[in-house]
Write an enzyme that holds these catalytic residues in place. Structure first.
Site, PDB file in Angstrom:
ATOM      1  N   CYS A 161      -2.474 -10.812   7.699  1.00  0.00           N
ATOM      2  CA  CYS A 161      -3.123  -9.546   7.529  1.00  0.00           C
ATOM      3  C   CYS A 161      -4.630  -9.739   8.075  1.00  0.00           C
ATOM      4  CB  CYS A 161      -3.206  -9.219   6.093  1.00  0.00           C
ATOM      5  SG  CYS A 161      -3.767 -10.426   5.074  1.00  0.00           S
ATOM      6  N   LYS A 184       8.058  -6.328  -7.097  1.00  0.00           N
ATOM      7  CA  LYS A 184       8.956  -5.743  -6.361  1.00  0.00           C
ATOM      8  C   LYS A 184       8.507  -6.413  -4.870  1.00  0.00           C
ATOM      9  CE  LYS A 184       9.907  -3.042  -3.357  1.00  0.00           C
ATOM     10  NZ  LYS A 184      10.422  -3.237  -1.978  1.00  0.00           N
ATOM     11  N   GLU A 227      -4.475  -4.019  -1.313  1.00  0.00           N
ATOM     12  CA  GLU A 227      -4.843  -5.055  -0.171  1.00  0.00           C
ATOM     13  C   GLU A 227      -4.063  -4.634   0.942  1.00  0.00           C
ATOM     14  OE1 GLU A 227      -6.913  -7.409   0.135  1.00  0.00           O
ATOM     15  OE2 GLU A 227      -7.318  -7.855  -2.199  1.00  0.00           O
ATOM     16  N   GLU A 284      -3.079  -1.756  14.085  1.00  0.00           N
ATOM     17  CA  GLU A 284      -2.437  -3.242  13.633  1.00  0.00           C
ATOM     18  C   GLU A 284      -1.128  -3.311  14.207  1.00  0.00           C
ATOM     19  OE1 GLU A 284      -1.586  -3.575   9.698  1.00  0.00           O
ATOM     20  OE2 GLU A 284      -2.384  -5.521   9.587  1.00  0.00           O
TER      21      GLU A 284
HETATM   22  P1  NAD Z   1       4.728  -2.082   3.885  1.00  0.00           P
HETATM   23  O1  NAD Z   1       3.568  -1.407   3.254  1.00  0.00           O
HETATM   24  O2  NAD Z   1       5.652  -1.443   4.639  1.00  0.00           O
HETATM   25  O3  NAD Z   1       5.393  -2.809   2.545  1.00  0.00           O
HETATM   26  C1  NAD Z   1       4.813  -3.434   1.558  1.00  0.00           C
HETATM   27  C2  NAD Z   1       5.465  -3.012   0.243  1.00  0.00           C
HETATM   28  O4  NAD Z   1       5.505  -1.895  -0.144  1.00  0.00           O
HETATM   29  C3  NAD Z   1       6.853  -3.549   0.218  1.00  0.00           C
HETATM   30  O5  NAD Z   1       7.450  -4.228  -0.978  1.00  0.00           O
HETATM   31  C4  NAD Z   1       7.543  -2.187   0.476  1.00  0.00           C
HETATM   32  O6  NAD Z   1       9.064  -2.292  -0.002  1.00  0.00           O
HETATM   33  C5  NAD Z   1       6.913  -1.234  -0.360  1.00  0.00           C
HETATM   34  N1  NAD Z   1       7.039   0.054   0.102  1.00  0.00           N
HETATM   35  C6  NAD Z   1       7.090   0.624   1.349  1.00  0.00           C
HETATM   36  N2  NAD Z   1       7.200   1.915   1.300  1.00  0.00           N
HETATM   37  C7  NAD Z   1       6.932   2.272   0.004  1.00  0.00           C
HETATM   38  C8  NAD Z   1       6.847   3.479  -0.711  1.00  0.00           C
HETATM   39  N3  NAD Z   1       6.850   4.781   0.129  1.00  0.00           N
HETATM   40  N4  NAD Z   1       6.613   3.756  -2.111  1.00  0.00           N
HETATM   41  C9  NAD Z   1       6.610   2.512  -2.742  1.00  0.00           C
HETATM   42  N5  NAD Z   1       6.576   1.253  -2.251  1.00  0.00           N
HETATM   43  C10 NAD Z   1       6.624   1.271  -0.966  1.00  0.00           C
HETATM   44  O7  NAD Z   1       4.122  -3.349   4.384  1.00  0.00           O
HETATM   45  P2  NAD Z   1       4.661  -4.615   5.031  1.00  0.00           P
HETATM   46  O8  NAD Z   1       5.249  -4.122   6.440  1.00  0.00           O
HETATM   47  O9  NAD Z   1       5.677  -5.111   4.201  1.00  0.00           O
HETATM   48  O10 NAD Z   1       3.597  -5.641   5.229  1.00  0.00           O
HETATM   49  C11 NAD Z   1       2.763  -5.729   6.461  1.00  0.00           C
HETATM   50  C12 NAD Z   1       1.289  -5.003   6.296  1.00  0.00           C
HETATM   51  O11 NAD Z   1       0.607  -5.532   4.957  1.00  0.00           O
HETATM   52  C13 NAD Z   1       0.635  -4.790   7.229  1.00  0.00           C
HETATM   53  O12 NAD Z   1      -0.296  -3.971   7.167  1.00  0.00           O
HETATM   54  C14 NAD Z   1      -0.617  -6.178   6.680  1.00  0.00           C
HETATM   55  O13 NAD Z   1      -1.802  -6.115   7.188  1.00  0.00           O
HETATM   56  C15 NAD Z   1      -0.482  -6.093   5.147  1.00  0.00           C
HETATM   57  N6  NAD Z   1      -0.930  -7.020   4.481  1.00  0.00           N
HETATM   58  C16 NAD Z   1      -2.115  -7.036   3.924  1.00  0.00           C
HETATM   59  C17 NAD Z   1      -2.638  -8.362   2.979  1.00  0.00           C
HETATM   60  C18 NAD Z   1      -4.168  -8.115   2.501  1.00  0.00           C
HETATM   61  O14 NAD Z   1      -4.304  -8.984   1.896  1.00  0.00           O
HETATM   62  N7  NAD Z   1      -4.925  -7.240   2.914  1.00  0.00           N
HETATM   63  C19 NAD Z   1      -1.865  -9.444   3.056  1.00  0.00           C
HETATM   64  C20 NAD Z   1      -0.581  -9.472   3.687  1.00  0.00           C
HETATM   65  C21 NAD Z   1      -0.066  -8.264   4.540  1.00  0.00           C
END
Ligand code: NAD
Length: 498
Positions: free
Chosen positions: A302, A191, A267, A400
């Site tokens: 991240c 997804k 992650e 963040e």
């Molecule tokens: P997000 O949590 O908003 O979304 C991530 C994924 O989760 C997307 O595919 C989104 O559609 C899905 N999602 C969102 N809400 C959901 C819900 N209620 N139920 C199920 N799925 C849901 O994050 P983002 O804005 O896409 O990415 C940024 C974040 O990702 C930052 O916090 C960043 O630090 C983190 N990140 C972490 C790493 C790591 O390896 N630790 C790497 C890259 C990004």
């Protein structure tokens, strides 16, 4: 770095066709109810195409197809060497299409095409090659037991693995999840993030071309709260591997508890500190790395080192060096190879970063750079910004923002800065700069983070685990260790008496 010129990228864009449909059971399909989401280019706010907005029904169909494929065993039960051939073929195809994939990433989420071509795509390719080779090196075990029995421990694939991924390194992070999960014989459903689905959708067709059987890799674009949640709550998904925000990560733990106790690997976010001690003598190098560590990829990283602690006695010498380096990351057209930073992914993220900076300033932080807002209004562009702050509880030192904004703070002693660095809900990465070997080891041991860099920042290799502690999550992507996440141990006892 890329050898493509701005004009080369524009020419390539003319030849692109955008596929936004889901990939289920070996072919592209619209969402069952025909719903779509706009796919917007952050550099000019124009709609590139529409992507399928998959509903619960679409996700259910993908899960059931993935389960059927797993049960048929055309992938799960072939030998590791046969799986290796397909995964290596996929890596070859990705390499052949590297420029196209890089351009899709850039147009979809705003990063520079040059960075995507120099970093994201090669990393994704390396990941498939690594796990393709790695699966032939994994041995099962025979364990010491009594004379009259044989006890073996074998590793089996989990079954259906769902990967829910973010938008900042779309193809690379998708690959970190699906390469080890596929290598070990699972069926996988991806997804992608709403903002960046195009490369995963393209990858699915390349995987089929490489020989991956139908149903083994499904891609269901759509909204997190619909498609993502359906996967999280699904009783026939055995494992949910996630990268994204801490808030969403916590939701997946709840979904698991509310459904079938599926394994969840998280992650999540970060607020990684970097420390410059006064015994470090190459301040130019430290300043250049400190700026890159926060401003690359528009700060949408991240492990971005978004907190910088500089020791009192070198602070005034270090600051002008840092400001000069920060200037280099003025955003520009992502297709122009001269741009070191591109556009912020969408309006929501753009507004969130601005609001965060305003709140940090209202809370006492001082803006050292000219202006967060860029002159260029065509897309969502933000300038590299540094906020000086003496209060570690200020928003800029705690939250963040996921944008090109650095919180900068002085410190006096080693003990003080360890306490400041660890004063965070997160624990993803941490960096320190020192010429003192004892200090390098001493401080590394005390920093609460999954990854530590000494006299560098953000080095990585597919052979080395990537992941964090505390509310940055507990999953580990990359390396041989990631294979363990997608397999289960089976203990088998054989009575030797008869
Ligand atoms: P997000 O949590 O908003 O979304 C991530 C994924 O989760 C997307 O595919 C989104 O559609 C899905 N999602 C969102 N809400 C959901 C819900 N209620 N139920 C199920 N799925 C849901 O994050 P983002 O804005 O896409 O990415 C940024 C974040 O990702 C930052 O916090 C960043 O630090 C983190 N990140 C972490 C790493 C790591 O390896 N630790 C790497 C890259 C990004």
């Amino acid at each position: 770095m890329s050898t493509l010129t701005h004009q080369d990228w524009l020419n390539l864009q003319q030849t692109l066709s955008f596929e936004g449909r889901a990939w289920i059971n070996g072919s592209y399909c619209d969402a069952q109810d025909q719903q779509t989401l706009p796919c917007i280019n952050p550099a000019n706010k124009q709609t590139l195409t529409e992507i399928a907005d998959c509903s619960e029904n679409d996700v259910n169909r993908a899960v059931s197809g993935a389960r059927d494929a797993f049960n048929r065993g055309e992938w799960a039960r072939i030998s590791p060497s046969q799986r290796r051939v397909v995964l290596e073929k996929l890596a070859d195809l990705m390499a052949q299409h590297a420029e196209e994939l890089a351009l899709l990433e850039s147009l979809d989420m705003g990063k520079t095409a040059a960075d995507a071509l120099a970093f994201d795509i090669p990393e994704a390719i390396r990941c498939f090659r690594f796990y393709a080779g790695a699966i032939e090196t994994i041995n099962d075990e025979v364990l010491p037991t009594a004379e009259n029995v044989l006890a073996t421990v074998t590793r089996e694939p989990l079954g259906v693995v769902a990967a829910v991924v973010p938008w900042n390194f779309p193809l690379m992070i998708t690959s970190w999840k699906i390469a080890p999960a596929l290598a070990t014989g699972n069926s996988v459903i991806v997804k992608p993030a709403e903002q960046s689905s195009l490369s995963a959708i393209r990858l699915a067709a390349l995987a089929a071309q490489a020989g991956l059987p139908d149903g083994v890799l499904q891609v269901v674009p759509g909204q997190g709260k619909v498609a993502g949640q359906t996967l999280g709550l699904h009783n026939d998904v055995d494992c949910l591997t996630f990268t994204g925000s801490t808030l969403t990560g916590k939701r997946f733990m709840t979904y698991s508890a509310q459904s079938n106790l599926k394994r969840v690997w998280l992650e999540c976010g970060g607020k990684s500190p970097q420390i410059i001690f006064d015994d470090y003598d190459n301040l130019e190098r430290a300043a250049a790395t400190a700026a890159a560590a926060i401003f690359i990829n528009q700060g949408e990283v991240c492990i971005a080192a978004s907190r910088l602690y500089v020791q009192d006695s070198i602070y005034d010498r270090f600051l002008p060096l840092l400001l000069a380096e920060a200037k280099k990351y003025q955003p520009g057209n992502p297709l122009n190879p001269e741009s070191l930073a591109g556009a912020i992914v969408d309006q929501l993220q753009f507004d969130r970063i601005i609001a965060g900076v305003e709140e940090a300033i209202a809370g006492g932080a001082k803006e050292l750079t000219p202006s967060l807002r860029s002159e260029c209004k065509e897309g969502w562009f933000l300038n590299p910004t540094i906020l000086e702050c003496s209060d570690n509880s200020n928003l800029i030192m705690q939250e963040e923002l996921f944008g090109p904004v650095l919180g900068l703070c002085r410190f006096a002693t080693e003990a003080d800065v360890i306490a400041l660095a660890n004063d965070s809900n997160y624990g993803l990465g941490a960096g320190l700069w020192t010429n003192n070997l004892g200090r390098a080891h001493r401080v590394s041991r005390q920093l609460q983070a999954g990854m530590i860099w000494v006299n560098s920042y953000a080095d990585g290799a597919i052979t080395v685990p990537f992941g964090g502690r505390k509310q940055s999550g507990f999953g580990r992507d990359k390396s041989i260790h990631a294979l363990e996440k997608y397999t289960d141990l089976k203990s088998t006892w054989i009575d030797l008496n008869e």
